[in-house]
Design a protein around this motif. Structure first.
Motif, mmCIF file in Angstrom:
data_model
loop_
_atom_site.group_PDB
_atom_site.id
_atom_site.type_symbol
_atom_site.label_atom_id
_atom_site.label_comp_id
_atom_site.label_asym_id
_atom_site.label_seq_id
_atom_site.Cartn_x
_atom_site.Cartn_y
_atom_site.Cartn_z
ATOM 1 N N ILE A 199 0.852 -1.198 0.000
ATOM 2 C CA ILE A 199 0.000 0.000 0.000
ATOM 3 C C ILE A 199 0.881 1.238 0.000
ATOM 4 O O ILE A 199 0.688 2.169 -0.763
ATOM 5 N N HIS A 200 1.923 1.192 0.876
ATOM 6 C CA HIS A 200 2.797 2.345 1.012
ATOM 7 C C HIS A 200 3.477 2.665 -0.311
ATOM 8 O O HIS A 200 3.547 3.806 -0.733
ATOM 9 N N LYS A 201 3.940 1.554 -0.982
ATOM 10 C CA LYS A 201 4.654 1.746 -2.258
ATOM 11 C C LYS A 201 3.701 2.200 -3.358
ATOM 12 O O LYS A 201 3.966 3.147 -4.057
ATOM 13 N N LYS A 202 2.543 1.465 -3.440
ATOM 14 C CA LYS A 202 1.626 1.689 -4.560
ATOM 15 C C LYS A 202 0.898 3.027 -4.422
ATOM 16 O O LYS A 202 0.906 3.842 -5.321
ATOM 17 N N GLU A 203 0.306 3.231 -3.223
ATOM 18 C CA GLU A 203 -0.551 4.402 -3.083
ATOM 19 C C GLU A 203 0.207 5.639 -2.634
ATOM 20 O O GLU A 203 -0.197 6.754 -2.871
ATOM 21 N N LYS A 204 1.295 5.405 -1.912
ATOM 22 C CA LYS A 204 1.997 6.572 -1.376
ATOM 23 C C LYS A 204 3.337 6.804 -2.078
ATOM 24 O O LYS A 204 3.966 7.826 -1.863
ATOM 25 N N GLY A 205 3.792 5.835 -2.883
ATOM 26 C CA GLY A 205 5.003 6.059 -3.657
ATOM 27 C C GLY A 205 6.268 6.174 -2.838
ATOM 28 O O GLY A 205 6.865 7.242 -2.771
ATOM 29 N N GLY A 206 6.709 5.115 -2.161
ATOM 30 C CA GLY A 206 7.964 5.120 -1.404
ATOM 31 C C GLY A 206 7.910 6.074 -0.221
ATOM 32 O O GLY A 206 7.141 5.861 0.695
ATOM 33 N N THR A 207 8.711 7.148 -0.285
ATOM 34 C CA THR A 207 8.715 8.100 0.846
ATOM 35 C C THR A 207 7.675 9.197 0.648
ATOM 36 O O THR A 207 7.748 10.250 1.257
ATOM 37 N N ASP A 208 6.687 8.926 -0.213
ATOM 38 C CA ASP A 208 5.692 9.950 -0.527
ATOM 39 C C ASP A 208 4.624 10.028 0.548
ATOM 40 O O ASP A 208 3.442 9.866 0.298
ATOM 41 N N MET A 209 5.055 10.252 1.811
ATOM 42 C CA MET A 209 4.094 10.415 2.895
ATOM 43 C C MET A 209 3.965 11.910 3.181
ATOM 44 O O MET A 209 4.855 12.692 2.835
ATOM 45 N N SER A 210 2.857 12.298 3.838
ATOM 46 C CA SER A 210 2.537 13.731 3.888
ATOM 47 C C SER A 210 3.642 14.575 4.518
ATOM 48 O O SER A 210 3.907 15.683 4.060
ATOM 49 N N VAL A 211 4.315 14.048 5.553
ATOM 50 C CA VAL A 211 5.362 14.861 6.185
ATOM 51 C C VAL A 211 6.500 15.122 5.205
ATOM 52 O O VAL A 211 7.065 16.223 5.157
ATOM 53 N N ILE A 212 6.810 14.116 4.377
ATOM 54 C CA ILE A 212 7.904 14.268 3.400
ATOM 55 C C ILE A 212 7.486 15.213 2.264
ATOM 56 O O ILE A 212 8.245 16.106 1.891
ATOM 57 N N THR A 213 6.275 15.014 1.750
ATOM 58 C CA THR A 213 5.853 15.894 0.638
ATOM 59 C C THR A 213 5.763 17.342 1.122
ATOM 60 O O THR A 213 6.087 18.265 0.387
ATOM 61 N N GLY A 214 5.350 17.520 2.365
ATOM 62 C CA GLY A 214 5.309 18.877 2.934
ATOM 63 C C GLY A 214 6.710 19.474 2.985
ATOM 64 O O GLY A 214 6.939 20.598 2.531
ATOM 65 N N LEU A 215 7.662 18.698 3.495
ATOM 66 C CA LEU A 215 9.046 19.191 3.601
ATOM 67 C C LEU A 215 9.651 19.455 2.224
ATOM 68 O O LEU A 215 10.452 20.378 2.065
ATOM 69 N N GLU A 216 9.249 18.634 1.254
ATOM 70 C CA GLU A 216 9.762 18.846 -0.111
ATOM 71 C C GLU A 216 9.285 20.183 -0.692
ATOM 72 O O GLU A 216 9.964 20.786 -1.501
ATOM 73 N N LYS A 217 8.104 20.599 -0.239
ATOM 74 C CA LYS A 217 7.562 21.867 -0.763
ATOM 75 C C LYS A 217 8.217 23.082 -0.108
ATOM 76 O O LYS A 217 8.194 24.176 -0.649
ATOM 77 N N ARG A 218 8.768 22.900 1.080
ATOM 78 C CA ARG A 218 9.348 24.035 1.811
ATOM 79 C C ARG A 218 10.685 24.461 1.232
ATOM 80 O O ARG A 218 11.530 23.639 0.957
ATOM 81 N N ARG A 219 10.855 25.717 1.001
ATOM 82 C CA ARG A 219 12.146 26.301 0.608
ATOM 83 C C ARG A 219 12.251 27.688 1.241
ATOM 84 O O ARG A 219 11.270 28.226 1.744
ATOM 85 N N SER A 220 13.451 28.248 1.210
ATOM 86 C CA SER A 220 13.598 29.666 1.571
ATOM 87 C C SER A 220 13.182 30.446 0.342
ATOM 88 O O SER A 220 13.834 30.354 -0.704
ATOM 89 N N ARG A 221 12.092 31.164 0.473
ATOM 90 C CA ARG A 221 11.589 31.934 -0.683
ATOM 91 C C ARG A 221 11.689 33.421 -0.345
ATOM 92 O O ARG A 221 11.039 33.901 0.589
ATOM 93 N N TYR A 222 12.533 34.102 -1.119
ATOM 94 C CA TYR A 222 12.815 35.510 -0.846
ATOM 95 C C TYR A 222 12.051 36.445 -1.770
ATOM 96 O O TYR A 222 11.938 37.627 -1.491
ATOM 97 N N LEU A 223 11.559 35.892 -2.886
ATOM 98 C CA LEU A 223 10.834 36.748 -3.839
ATOM 99 C C LEU A 223 9.336 36.534 -3.631
ATOM 100 O O LEU A 223 8.745 35.568 -4.128
ATOM 101 N N LEU A 224 8.780 37.442 -2.844
ATOM 102 C CA LEU A 224 7.391 37.290 -2.391
ATOM 103 C C LEU A 224 6.519 38.416 -2.928
ATOM 104 O O LEU A 224 7.020 39.458 -3.335
ATOM 105 N N ASN A 225 5.198 38.179 -2.886
ATOM 106 C CA ASN A 225 4.253 39.262 -3.178
ATOM 107 C C ASN A 225 3.127 39.224 -2.135
ATOM 108 O O ASN A 225 3.184 38.419 -1.194
ATOM 109 N N LYS A 226 2.153 40.082 -2.322
ATOM 110 C CA LYS A 226 1.112 40.220 -1.289
ATOM 111 C C LYS A 226 -0.119 39.363 -1.553
ATOM 112 O O LYS A 226 -1.086 39.422 -0.806
ATOM 113 N N GLU A 227 -0.064 38.581 -2.652
ATOM 114 C CA GLU A 227 -1.234 37.766 -3.021
ATOM 115 C C GLU A 227 -1.174 36.405 -2.333
ATOM 116 O O GLU A 227 -0.560 35.480 -2.865
ATOM 117 N N LEU A 228 -1.836 36.279 -1.199
ATOM 118 C CA LEU A 228 -1.877 34.970 -0.536
ATOM 119 C C LEU A 228 -2.861 34.072 -1.276
ATOM 120 O O LEU A 228 -3.964 34.526 -1.624
#
Ligand code: FMN
Length: 239
Positions: free
Chosen positions: A41-70
């Motif tokens: 299940i983990h491999k097929k549906e979640k794709g190896g380390t594709d668990m929510s904590v990991i995908t969340g961390l993968e999305k995080r970066r230091s982003r310095y070029l920001l705007n006001k549109e949330l």
């Protein structure tokens, strides 16, 4: 009859033993099946380390070029900050972290003040890049709480401020990641301790609020370059 009884007793005992062996075999088979199923299940549906904590961390970066549109309502950001602050642990469950979040005009005024306090020592463009965002999260820990625990547990007294900093870092990464999950860019800044007094006065905070970090955030104007892949075995050993 006597013999018959004995045979029956022996047979019952043998049967019970066999049943236990069979039960043990079935339990083991079930465990193996469950593990294999879990892995599958983990491999097929979640794709190896594709668990929510990991995908969340993968999305995080230091982003310095920001705007006001949330990409989400301000209330959603507020809700996430509060919920994450509730969920992140602390030593002895001391709940030392404090957060002040500034949005919109107040966020801009805060960066005006940071620029003023630094008297031109921080390039205007750098401050402007933070001001371009939609808000700033200020992270503190409450020294009164930390000192209270230190007095109560003198053996660990020196550890409490360290733990408060650890817990604050856990809170920072958790909120930073949660913002990334919402499609909001952020970076981590440290203009403390130079701005400590100004911040405390501006938000009428107790003297015991120790400023730890500032996190400007906003809509993502431009993504940073991808990071180079590292040889993780140089940092992680499985022994
Ligand atoms: C504890 C800590 C302190 C940091 N302090 C600063 C800072 O003061 N200013 C800054 O621009 N970035 C700061 N950063 C961001 C790091 O430079 C950045 O996370 C790192 O270069 C990796 O890039 P990434 O965040 O895009 O993955 C800090 C990060 C951490 C974890």
């Amino acid at each position: 009859m006597e013999n018959g009884k004995t045979v029956t007793a022996l047979q019952t005992k043998a049967y019970a033993g066999a049943r236990q062996t069979e039960q043990g075999r079935q339990n083991k088979a079930n465990r193996t099946r469950q593990t294999e199923q879990g892995n599958r299940i983990h491999k097929k549906e979640k794709g190896g380390t594709d668990m929510s904590v990991i995908t969340g961390l993968e999305k995080r970066r230091s982003r310095y070029l920001l705007n006001k549109e949330l990409p989400v309502a301000k209330e959603k950001v507020e809700e996430v900050i509060k919920r994450v602050t509730e969920l992140v642990p602390d030593a002895f469950d001391m709940k030392s972290a404090r957060v002040v979040a500034a949005f919109g005009e107040e966020h801009e005024a805060l960066w005006d003040e940071i620029e003023r306090v630094f008297e031109g020592k921080v390039p205007h463009d750098k401050i402007q890049s933070f001001r371009n965002g939609a808000g700033t999260i200020l992270y503190f820990y409450e020294e009164e709480v930390v000192d209270g625990l230190a007095a109560k547990f003198p053996t660990y007294a020196a550890n409490f401020p360290v733990w408060a900093n650890h817990a604050n870092g856990m809170l920072q990464i958790s909120i930073w990641t949660a913002l990334a999950e919402l499609g909001i860019g952020a970076s981590l800044q440290h203009y403390n301790p130079v701005i400590d007094d100004m911040v405390r006065e501006r938000y009428k905070l107790p003297k015991t609020y120790r400023l730890v970090a500032q996190m400007p955030f906003g809509g993502i104007e431009k993504e940073p370059e991808a990071k180079a892949k590292e040889k993780i075995e140089q940092r992680v050993q499985i022994v």
